[in-house]
Design a protein around this motif. Structure first.
Motif, short mmCIF file in Angstrom:
data_model
loop_
_atom_site.label_atom_id
_atom_site.label_comp_id
_atom_site.label_asym_id
_atom_site.label_seq_id
_atom_site.Cartn_x
_atom_site.Cartn_y
_atom_site.Cartn_z
N VAL A 191 34.61 49.96 39.43
CA VAL A 191 34.33 51.53 39.90
C VAL A 191 34.76 52.89 39.90
O VAL A 191 36.14 52.79 40.67
CB VAL A 191 32.86 51.75 40.53
N LEU A 192 34.87 53.90 39.19
CA LEU A 192 35.37 55.33 38.70
C LEU A 192 34.29 55.86 39.70
O LEU A 192 33.10 56.24 38.92
CB LEU A 192 35.62 55.53 37.35
N PHE A 193 34.71 57.02 39.87
CA PHE A 193 34.11 57.65 41.30
C PHE A 193 34.88 59.07 41.15
O PHE A 193 35.80 58.45 42.61
CB PHE A 193 32.78 57.03 42.19
N ASP A 194 34.98 60.33 41.00
CA ASP A 194 35.72 61.22 41.82
C ASP A 194 36.48 60.69 41.85
O ASP A 194 37.43 61.48 42.61
CB ASP A 194 34.97 62.00 43.47
N GLY A 195 37.60 60.71 41.04
CA GLY A 195 38.91 60.74 40.73
C GLY A 195 39.41 59.74 41.19
O GLY A 195 40.80 59.53 41.87
N LYS A 196 38.89 58.31 41.54
CA LYS A 196 38.84 57.25 42.05
C LYS A 196 38.69 56.37 41.87
O LYS A 196 37.70 56.47 40.61
CB LYS A 196 38.56 56.83 43.76
N ILE A 197 38.93 55.25 42.02
CA ILE A 197 38.92 53.42 40.97
C ILE A 197 38.63 52.53 42.30
O ILE A 197 38.87 52.51 43.67
CB ILE A 197 40.06 53.46 40.65
N LEU A 198 37.16 51.70 41.97
CA LEU A 198 37.63 50.58 43.77
C LEU A 198 36.88 49.27 42.24
O LEU A 198 36.22 48.97 41.66
CB LEU A 198 35.99 50.58 43.31
N VAL A 199 37.63 48.55 43.06
CA VAL A 199 38.04 47.22 41.90
C VAL A 199 36.97 45.79 42.78
O VAL A 199 37.57 45.90 44.06
CB VAL A 199 38.89 46.55 41.66
N ALA A 200 35.78 45.08 42.54
CA ALA A 200 35.71 43.98 43.53
C ALA A 200 35.75 42.57 41.94
O ALA A 200 35.42 43.02 40.57
CB ALA A 200 34.36 43.35 43.93
N ASN A 201 36.68 41.97 43.17
CA ASN A 201 36.54 40.65 42.10
C ASN A 201 36.14 39.15 42.51
O ASN A 201 36.56 39.12 43.43
CB ASN A 201 38.26 40.50 42.05
N VAL A 202 36.00 38.21 41.22
CA VAL A 202 35.29 36.99 41.63
C VAL A 202 36.02 36.32 40.70
O VAL A 202 35.46 36.86 39.73
CB VAL A 202 34.06 37.03 41.92
N GLY A 203 36.86 35.28 40.92
CA GLY A 203 37.59 34.52 39.91
C GLY A 203 38.83 35.07 39.17
O GLY A 203 39.50 35.34 40.20
N ASP A 204 38.64 35.17 38.36
CA ASP A 204 40.44 34.89 37.68
C ASP A 204 40.41 35.44 36.86
O ASP A 204 41.37 36.07 35.28
CB ASP A 204 41.14 33.58 37.38
N SER A 205 39.69 37.08 36.63
CA SER A 205 39.03 37.46 35.64
C SER A 205 40.13 38.47 35.76
O SER A 205 40.72 38.88 36.92
CB SER A 205 38.28 38.38 34.98
N LYS A 206 40.60 39.99 35.38
CA LYS A 206 41.67 40.75 35.57
C LYS A 206 41.07 42.17 35.23
O LYS A 206 40.86 42.98 34.22
CB LYS A 206 43.30 40.31 35.52
N ALA A 207 42.31 43.56 35.99
CA ALA A 207 41.83 44.51 35.86
C ALA A 207 42.96 44.97 36.26
O ALA A 207 43.42 44.70 37.22
CB ALA A 207 40.55 44.71 37.06
N ILE A 208 43.60 46.06 35.23
CA ILE A 208 44.56 46.65 35.80
C ILE A 208 44.55 47.74 35.30
O ILE A 208 44.30 48.15 34.39
CB ILE A 208 45.43 45.27 34.34
N ILE A 209 45.55 48.13 35.83
CA ILE A 209 45.59 49.98 35.34
C ILE A 209 47.97 50.12 34.20
O ILE A 209 48.41 49.05 35.69
CB ILE A 209 46.31 50.72 36.78
#
Length: 373
Positions: free
Chosen positions: A199-217
């Motif tokens: 989630v991108l909001f107001d200059g911020k990032i929130l990440v929720a993860n279930v399993g083994d896919s990835k989010a990377i900055i």
């Protein structure tokens, strides 16, 4: 207080104006709120107490993604992306303003595409509904004026709670559909899926993860060897593998076991310990509860946010993806026929990945870093 009451009525109308008015025209009615409290988003969508909510458009034009079936018999990955979701924040400076929120996710299915399809189809609608109802409930409990700090912290908490409720309801909806084993087998509802949601909001990032896919900055850093920059990969997710100490403890506490068959698997079957669906392994500690990061500010050095299925990382490391980004930026900046997302997918496949491949690439420019009015 009379003026504040007028604000509440206006807020209720605006909150619902882009979605639905439940049985009365004054916003969320008591009966509709009761439906929500008892059964969440699925109950509201199914209830005669509330009018049908329209579906939000998926895959907005500025959401760049690419997918490839690879060497698998079918494509079980699904993506969802809505970077222009309009929401109403808490009251600030005694006025209402509509702002923008972005939400994107990769659902990597296994054992069929049913669970990943359910996740991608429901994510935006469920999240928006949860946000509206939770915000409406919060405003109904409002006592006195919000300070600026209160408003910001409450806003972020509502978004986080809406995201958690959304993932819970997606799993509940799919699990309910497959709760009778004979029907699940008949309708091929024994599948499961990862869920990596940002989630991108107001200059911020929130990440929720279930399993083994990835989010990377990917953050730009100076190499110290000259004017050329390099990208540092910052992984925002931790894989849920059955041999991770805390995951193994939960599985074994419920009577399950971790057996290595190529890789560690729950009961020798599932190579991840958290997933949407997988109803036959729920009793053995497989859960759909996400790990959630805290809200993180988008630094001025952050260049890209990448959300990808594990097929990408079968042949590439996170740093390899960063190198591909730099290569694409330097060689294709004048307008390539393919996108950066397609470039990453093609390279992962060419380097030997045999899995389904899916990636979402979000440039973290000022346009995404700020709230848009």
């Amino acid at each position: 207080m009379e003026e504040l009451g007028v604000v509440f009525v206006i807020l209720g109308l605006v909150l619902i104006s882009n979605t639905v008015t439940c049985s009365s025209g004054n916003g969320v009615t008591v009966s509709c709120m009761m439906v929500y409290e008892q059964g969440g988003a699925p109950a509201v969508f199914d209830s005669e107490e509330c009018l049908q909510w329209p579906s939000l458009q998926n895959h907005t034009p500025n959401c760049q993604f690419a997918q490839l079936q690879g060497d698998r018999r079918s494509q079980e990955d699904r993506i969802s992306c809505h970077l222009h979701m309009k929401i109403i924040p808490l009251i600030g400076e005694n006025r209402l303003q509509e702002v923008r929120l972005g939400i994107a996710a990769v659902f990597d299915g296994h054992g069929g595409e049913e669970a990943s399809e359910t996740g991608s189809n429901l994510l935006s609608d469920y999240f928006h509904l949860h946000y509206v109802f939770k915000m409406y409930k919060l405003m109904g409990q409002f006592q006195g004026e919000f300070t600026a700090n209160d408003s910001e912290s409450l806003q972020l908490e509502v978004i986080k709670e809406a995201l958690l409720s959304t993932i819970y309801d997606i799993d509940a909806k799919f699990t309910q559909a497959s709760c009778i084993l004979s029907e699940a087998v008949k309708n091929n509802l024994l599948s499961g899926s990862t869920a990596t949601v940002i989630v991108l909001f107001d200059g911020k990032i929130l990440v929720a993860n279930v399993g083994d896919s990835k989010a990377i900055i990917f953050s730009e850093i100076e190499s110290g060897q000259g004017p050329e920059a390099s990208l540092s990969a910052i992984e925002l997710t931790k894989d849920h593998h059955p041999d991770r100490a805390d995951e193994r403890a939960r599985i074994e506490a419920t009577g399950g076991s971790v057996i290595v068959r190529g890789v560690p698997r729950v009961n020798g079957i599932l190579a991840m310990s958290r997933a949407i669906g997988d109803i036959y392994l729920k009793r053995y500690g497989v859960i759909a509860v996400p790990e959630v990061t805290g809200w993180q500010h988008i630094s001025g050095n952050y260049r890209y946010l990448v959300v990808a299925s594990d097929g990408i990382f079968e042949s590439l490391t996170a740093n390899d993806v960063g190198d591909l980004i730099l290569k694409w930026d330097s060689h294709y900046v004048k307008g390539p026929s393919s996108t950066l997302a397609e470039f990453i997918v093609k390279n992962a496949y060419d380097k030997g990945s045999t899995d389904n491949l899916s990636v979402i690439v979000i440039p973290l420019s000022l346009d995404f870093a700020e709230v848009k009015h």
